[in-house]
Design a protein around this motif. Structure first.
Motif, PDB file in Angstrom:
ATOM      1  N   VAL A  40      15.393  33.774  56.150  1.00  0.00           N
ATOM      2  CA  VAL A  40      15.452  34.913  57.068  1.00  0.00           C
ATOM      3  C   VAL A  40      15.292  36.217  56.281  1.00  0.00           C
ATOM      4  O   VAL A  40      14.526  37.100  56.669  1.00  0.00           O
ATOM      5  N   LEU A  41      15.991  36.349  55.153  1.00  0.00           N
ATOM      6  CA  LEU A  41      15.848  37.535  54.314  1.00  0.00           C
ATOM      7  C   LEU A  41      14.406  37.689  53.853  1.00  0.00           C
ATOM      8  O   LEU A  41      13.840  38.783  53.897  1.00  0.00           O
ATOM      9  N   GLN A  42      13.799  36.598  53.445  1.00  0.00           N
ATOM     10  CA  GLN A  42      12.415  36.624  52.965  1.00  0.00           C
ATOM     11  C   GLN A  42      11.461  37.094  54.070  1.00  0.00           C
ATOM     12  O   GLN A  42      10.540  37.852  53.811  1.00  0.00           O
ATOM     13  N   ARG A  43      11.723  36.685  55.297  1.00  0.00           N
ATOM     14  CA  ARG A  43      10.883  37.106  56.423  1.00  0.00           C
ATOM     15  C   ARG A  43      11.111  38.575  56.760  1.00  0.00           C
ATOM     16  O   ARG A  43      10.172  39.313  57.033  1.00  0.00           O
ATOM     17  N   ARG A  44      12.350  39.008  56.735  1.00  0.00           N
ATOM     18  CA  ARG A  44      12.684  40.375  57.144  1.00  0.00           C
ATOM     19  C   ARG A  44      12.397  41.422  56.068  1.00  0.00           C
ATOM     20  O   ARG A  44      12.256  42.597  56.383  1.00  0.00           O
ATOM     21  N   ALA A  45      12.385  41.017  54.806  1.00  0.00           N
ATOM     22  CA  ALA A  45      12.160  41.960  53.696  1.00  0.00           C
ATOM     23  C   ALA A  45      11.089  41.397  52.766  1.00  0.00           C
ATOM     24  O   ALA A  45      11.362  41.072  51.611  1.00  0.00           O
ATOM     25  N   PRO A  46       9.857  41.250  53.272  1.00  0.00           N
ATOM     26  CA  PRO A  46       8.813  40.616  52.466  1.00  0.00           C
ATOM     27  C   PRO A  46       8.463  41.438  51.226  1.00  0.00           C
ATOM     28  O   PRO A  46       8.583  42.661  51.232  1.00  0.00           O
ATOM     29  N   GLY A  47       8.064  40.739  50.201  1.00  0.00           N
ATOM     30  CA  GLY A  47       7.653  41.392  48.970  1.00  0.00           C
ATOM     31  C   GLY A  47       8.029  40.557  47.764  1.00  0.00           C
ATOM     32  O   GLY A  47       8.444  39.407  47.888  1.00  0.00           O
ATOM     33  N   GLY A  48       7.888  41.157  46.602  1.00  0.00           N
ATOM     34  CA  GLY A  48       8.165  40.420  45.381  1.00  0.00           C
ATOM     35  C   GLY A  48       8.843  41.253  44.318  1.00  0.00           C
ATOM     36  O   GLY A  48       8.815  40.903  43.146  1.00  0.00           O
ATOM     37  N   ALA A  49       9.463  42.376  44.698  1.00  0.00           N
ATOM     38  CA  ALA A  49      10.073  43.264  43.713  1.00  0.00           C
ATOM     39  C   ALA A  49      11.455  42.815  43.256  1.00  0.00           C
ATOM     40  O   ALA A  49      11.903  43.186  42.181  1.00  0.00           O
ATOM     41  N   ALA A  86      28.830  34.880  53.145  1.00  0.00           N
ATOM     42  CA  ALA A  86      29.693  35.950  53.658  1.00  0.00           C
ATOM     43  C   ALA A  86      28.890  37.235  53.871  1.00  0.00           C
ATOM     44  O   ALA A  86      29.072  37.929  54.879  1.00  0.00           O
ATOM     45  N   LEU A  87      27.989  37.547  52.966  1.00  0.00           N
ATOM     46  CA  LEU A  87      27.128  38.721  53.130  1.00  0.00           C
ATOM     47  C   LEU A  87      26.168  38.539  54.305  1.00  0.00           C
ATOM     48  O   LEU A  87      25.998  39.436  55.131  1.00  0.00           O
ATOM     49  N   ALA A  88      25.542  37.371  54.370  1.00  0.00           N
ATOM     50  CA  ALA A  88      24.558  37.105  55.423  1.00  0.00           C
ATOM     51  C   ALA A  88      25.182  37.158  56.811  1.00  0.00           C
ATOM     52  O   ALA A  88      24.575  37.667  57.751  1.00  0.00           O
ATOM     53  N   PHE A  89      26.406  36.646  56.954  1.00  0.00           N
ATOM     54  CA  PHE A  89      27.066  36.586  58.254  1.00  0.00           C
ATOM     55  C   PHE A  89      27.872  37.843  58.579  1.00  0.00           C
ATOM     56  O   PHE A  89      28.458  37.952  59.646  1.00  0.00           O
ATOM     57  N   GLY A  90      27.921  38.782  57.642  1.00  0.00           N
ATOM     58  CA  GLY A  90      28.641  40.019  57.902  1.00  0.00           C
ATOM     59  C   GLY A  90      30.128  39.945  57.661  1.00  0.00           C
ATOM     60  O   GLY A  90      30.884  40.808  58.110  1.00  0.00           O
ATOM     61  N   SER A 110      17.530  46.673  43.699  1.00  0.00           N
ATOM     62  CA  SER A 110      18.407  45.503  43.788  1.00  0.00           C
ATOM     63  C   SER A 110      19.557  45.675  44.778  1.00  0.00           C
ATOM     64  O   SER A 110      20.320  44.740  44.987  1.00  0.00           O
ATOM     65  N   ASP A 111      19.663  46.836  45.402  1.00  0.00           N
ATOM     66  CA  ASP A 111      20.687  47.059  46.420  1.00  0.00           C
ATOM     67  C   ASP A 111      20.179  46.489  47.748  1.00  0.00           C
ATOM     68  O   ASP A 111      19.250  47.014  48.347  1.00  0.00           O
ATOM     69  N   LEU A 112      20.792  45.412  48.202  1.00  0.00           N
ATOM     70  CA  LEU A 112      20.359  44.742  49.434  1.00  0.00           C
ATOM     71  C   LEU A 112      21.116  45.215  50.672  1.00  0.00           C
ATOM     72  O   LEU A 112      20.947  44.639  51.746  1.00  0.00           O
ATOM     73  N   SER A 113      21.928  46.255  50.543  1.00  0.00           N
ATOM     74  CA  SER A 113      22.787  46.659  51.648  1.00  0.00           C
ATOM     75  C   SER A 113      22.023  46.990  52.928  1.00  0.00           C
ATOM     76  O   SER A 113      22.521  46.729  54.020  1.00  0.00           O
ATOM     77  N   GLU A 114      20.824  47.522  52.833  1.00  0.00           N
ATOM     78  CA  GLU A 114      20.090  47.847  54.062  1.00  0.00           C
ATOM     79  C   GLU A 114      19.531  46.603  54.749  1.00  0.00           C
ATOM     80  O   GLU A 114      19.097  46.671  55.892  1.00  0.00           O
ATOM     81  N   HIS A 115      19.555  45.469  54.067  1.00  0.00           N
ATOM     82  CA  HIS A 115      19.025  44.224  54.631  1.00  0.00           C
ATOM     83  C   HIS A 115      20.117  43.268  55.091  1.00  0.00           C
ATOM     84  O   HIS A 115      19.818  42.202  55.639  1.00  0.00           O
ATOM     85  N   LEU A 116      21.368  43.628  54.835  1.00  0.00           N
ATOM     86  CA  LEU A 116      22.489  42.745  55.176  1.00  0.00           C
ATOM     87  C   LEU A 116      23.468  43.470  56.079  1.00  0.00           C
ATOM     88  O   LEU A 116      23.623  44.686  55.963  1.00  0.00           O
ATOM     89  N   PRO A 117      24.179  42.786  56.937  1.00  0.00           N
ATOM     90  CA  PRO A 117      24.104  41.341  57.160  1.00  0.00           C
ATOM     91  C   PRO A 117      22.851  40.955  57.932  1.00  0.00           C
ATOM     92  O   PRO A 117      22.170  41.804  58.508  1.00  0.00           O
TER      93      PRO A 117
END
Length: 123
Positions: A40-49, A86-90, A110-117
């Motif tokens: 789901v993360l890969q689909r919602r935040a595509p890329g390779g960085a 825990a991060l994925a489910f909020g 590397s800050d994933l906060s805008e993509h989680l939960p």
């Protein structure tokens, strides 16, 4: 480069998540949920960085920007399965996970906060 993951069947995700919430999750449930959430993360935040790692279950590359082909990527995020779920489910905030050392994150983007939960919905 880690392969593109496939999202799991919604009914299987729902069942595994219910068992996880009840404290009855099997290792197969955890594996299914980790891989599904990574997909789901890969689909919602595509890329390779950024390479997100949840050993031993999965690693994915996400977020647009620089893309690496070999070796260690310029940005890496690593955590255990319990932290990832825990991060994925909020159930855990990104800032809390980082400040307590449950997440090791280095490099630009590397800050994933805008993509989680990832919920709602995870599917």
């Amino acid at each position: 480069m880690p392969a593109r993951l496939r999202e799991a069947d919604p009914a299987a995700v729902s069942s595994a998540r219910a068992r996880l919430g009840a404290g009855d999750a099997t290792p197969d449930d955890v594996r299914l949920l980790v891989k599904h959430a990574m997909a789901v993360l890969q689909r919602r935040a595509p890329g390779g960085a950024v390479e997100v790692r949840v050993p031993p279950y999965s690693a994915v590359q996400v977020i647009g920007g620089t893309t690496h082909k070999r070796g260690t990527p310029p940005a890496v995020v690593e955590m255990d399965a319990d932290t990832w779920l825990a991060l994925a489910f909020g159930d855990l905030a990104w800032s809390d996970a980082v400040s307590t050392g449950r997440v090791v994150a280095s490099g630009e983007r590397s800050d994933l906060s805008e993509h989680l939960p990832l919920v709602p919905p995870l599917v």
